[in-house]
Scaffold this motif. Structure first.
Motif, short mmCIF file in Angstrom:
data_model
loop_
_atom_site.label_atom_id
_atom_site.label_comp_id
_atom_site.label_asym_id
_atom_site.label_seq_id
_atom_site.Cartn_x
_atom_site.Cartn_y
_atom_site.Cartn_z
N ALA A 82 -40.05 -48.74 35.73
CA ALA A 82 -38.62 -48.45 35.53
C ALA A 82 -38.48 -49.04 33.85
CB ALA A 82 -37.74 -49.48 36.24
N VAL A 83 -39.01 -50.39 33.34
CA VAL A 83 -39.00 -50.64 32.33
C VAL A 83 -39.68 -49.68 31.08
CG1 VAL A 83 -41.13 -52.15 32.04
CG2 VAL A 83 -38.97 -52.92 30.86
N ARG B 225 -32.56 -52.32 37.00
CA ARG B 225 -31.68 -52.71 37.98
C ARG B 225 -32.47 -53.17 39.07
NH1 ARG B 225 -26.99 -51.80 35.60
NH2 ARG B 225 -26.54 -49.83 34.59
N LEU B 226 -32.14 -54.26 39.58
CA LEU B 226 -32.86 -54.96 40.69
C LEU B 226 -32.90 -54.20 42.11
CD1 LEU B 226 -33.09 -58.76 39.88
CD2 LEU B 226 -34.61 -57.02 39.33
N GLU C 143 -37.09 -48.43 45.12
CA GLU C 143 -38.31 -47.65 44.74
C GLU C 143 -39.56 -48.28 45.48
OE1 GLU C 143 -40.81 -46.32 40.83
OE2 GLU C 143 -38.63 -46.75 40.76
N ALA C 144 -39.43 -49.51 45.65
CA ALA C 144 -40.51 -50.36 45.91
C ALA C 144 -40.82 -50.25 47.64
CB ALA C 144 -40.75 -51.59 45.61
N GLY C 145 -39.46 -49.75 48.14
CA GLY C 145 -39.39 -49.83 49.73
C GLY C 145 -39.16 -50.93 50.37
N VAL C 146 -38.47 -51.90 49.81
CA VAL C 146 -38.26 -52.92 50.43
C VAL C 146 -36.49 -53.52 50.15
CG1 VAL C 146 -40.56 -54.17 49.90
CG2 VAL C 146 -38.66 -54.83 48.09
N GLY C 147 -36.35 -54.51 50.94
CA GLY C 147 -34.89 -54.81 50.65
C GLY C 147 -34.69 -55.99 49.66
N GLN C 148 -33.44 -56.28 49.14
CA GLN C 148 -33.17 -57.01 48.14
C GLN C 148 -33.50 -58.45 48.30
OE1 GLN C 148 -29.12 -56.42 46.63
NE2 GLN C 148 -29.66 -54.78 45.55
N PHE D 146 -39.21 -62.79 43.58
CA PHE D 146 -38.69 -63.00 41.96
C PHE D 146 -37.19 -63.41 42.05
CE2 PHE D 146 -42.12 -59.68 42.20
CZ PHE D 146 -42.92 -60.10 41.57
N PRO D 147 -36.77 -64.76 41.88
CA PRO D 147 -35.49 -65.14 42.10
C PRO D 147 -34.44 -64.56 41.11
CG PRO D 147 -36.97 -66.68 41.33
CD PRO D 147 -37.86 -65.73 41.49
N ASN D 148 -35.02 -63.77 39.96
CA ASN D 148 -34.36 -63.29 38.86
C ASN D 148 -34.97 -62.18 38.07
OD1 ASN D 148 -35.87 -64.39 36.65
ND2 ASN D 148 -34.57 -66.54 37.19
N ARG D 149 -34.23 -61.48 37.29
CA ARG D 149 -34.79 -60.25 36.47
C ARG D 149 -35.95 -60.67 35.51
NH1 ARG D 149 -31.06 -56.35 32.96
NH2 ARG D 149 -30.54 -58.47 32.26
#
Length: 182
Positions: free
Chosen positions: A24-25, A32-33, A39-44, A51-54
């Motif tokens: 993405a970068v 966008r988290l 894209e990674a196939g996981v939930g938020q 990763f607690p933040n961007r």
């Protein structure tokens, strides 16, 4: 108290999140988290557990790239002559610079100095491994050190998206030609 080791599925989720963030970068710099998690196939929730933040995600993308870049130097020397190993390492360096550029576009300026300070030592060491092998076999100049190379290739993070593909490889070839022993 040390963190507990991650389960295999958690390691896999973390690796997929880092890979998705890296893609993405390099695509846009717009991270966008929720899109990364998808894209990674996981939930938020999984993303935020790792990763607690961007910024923490981007720091890990950057650290993973530095680790990969540094590990590549001795690996290339096992299969290639020093000049060819350095050329192949430069190819990977161009990818790294693209990620670094994208990460820096997103991360706060205050975090940049910490990020840079943590990567220069290992990268300088990787470059020195390649240069030492070339000096030993006579294919690379004896009067060049890792800092010289870092300064020479520093332009990679300043190439804009429109010119990166066209110029990075050519300019790295010019640098490599200048590093060859005459």
């Amino acid at each position: 108290m040390a963190d507990a080791p991650l389960r295999a599925d958690a390691k896999d989720n973390r690796a997929r999140l880092i890979a998705a963030a890296r893609r993405a970068v390099t695509r846009s710099g717009d991270l966008r988290l929720n899109a990364i998690a998808k894209e990674a196939g996981v939930g938020q929730g999984t993303l935020y557990r790792h990763f607690p933040n961007r910024e923490s995600l981007l720091l890990e993308v950057y650290r993973a790239d530095v680790d990969e870049l540094c590990a590549l130097a001795p690996a290339l020397l096992r299969d290639h002559l020093p000049v060819e190993a350095l050329r192949l390492w430069f190819d990977r360096l161009a990818d790294y610079a693209n990620v670094k550029h994208g990460v820096f576009n997103v991360i706060e300026a205050a975090s940049r100095s910490d990020l840079i300070a943590g990567s220069h030592g290992p990268i300088d060491e990787a470059i020195e491994v390649l240069l030492a092998a070339g000096r030993a076999d006579g294919s690379l100049r004896a009067d060049v050190d890792a800092r010289d190379v870092v300064l020479l290739v520093g332009y990679l993070t300043r190439l804009d998206d429109a010119e990166r593909e066209a110029r990075a490889g050519h300019l790295l070839a010019v640098v490599l030609d200048g590093l060859r022993a005459r």
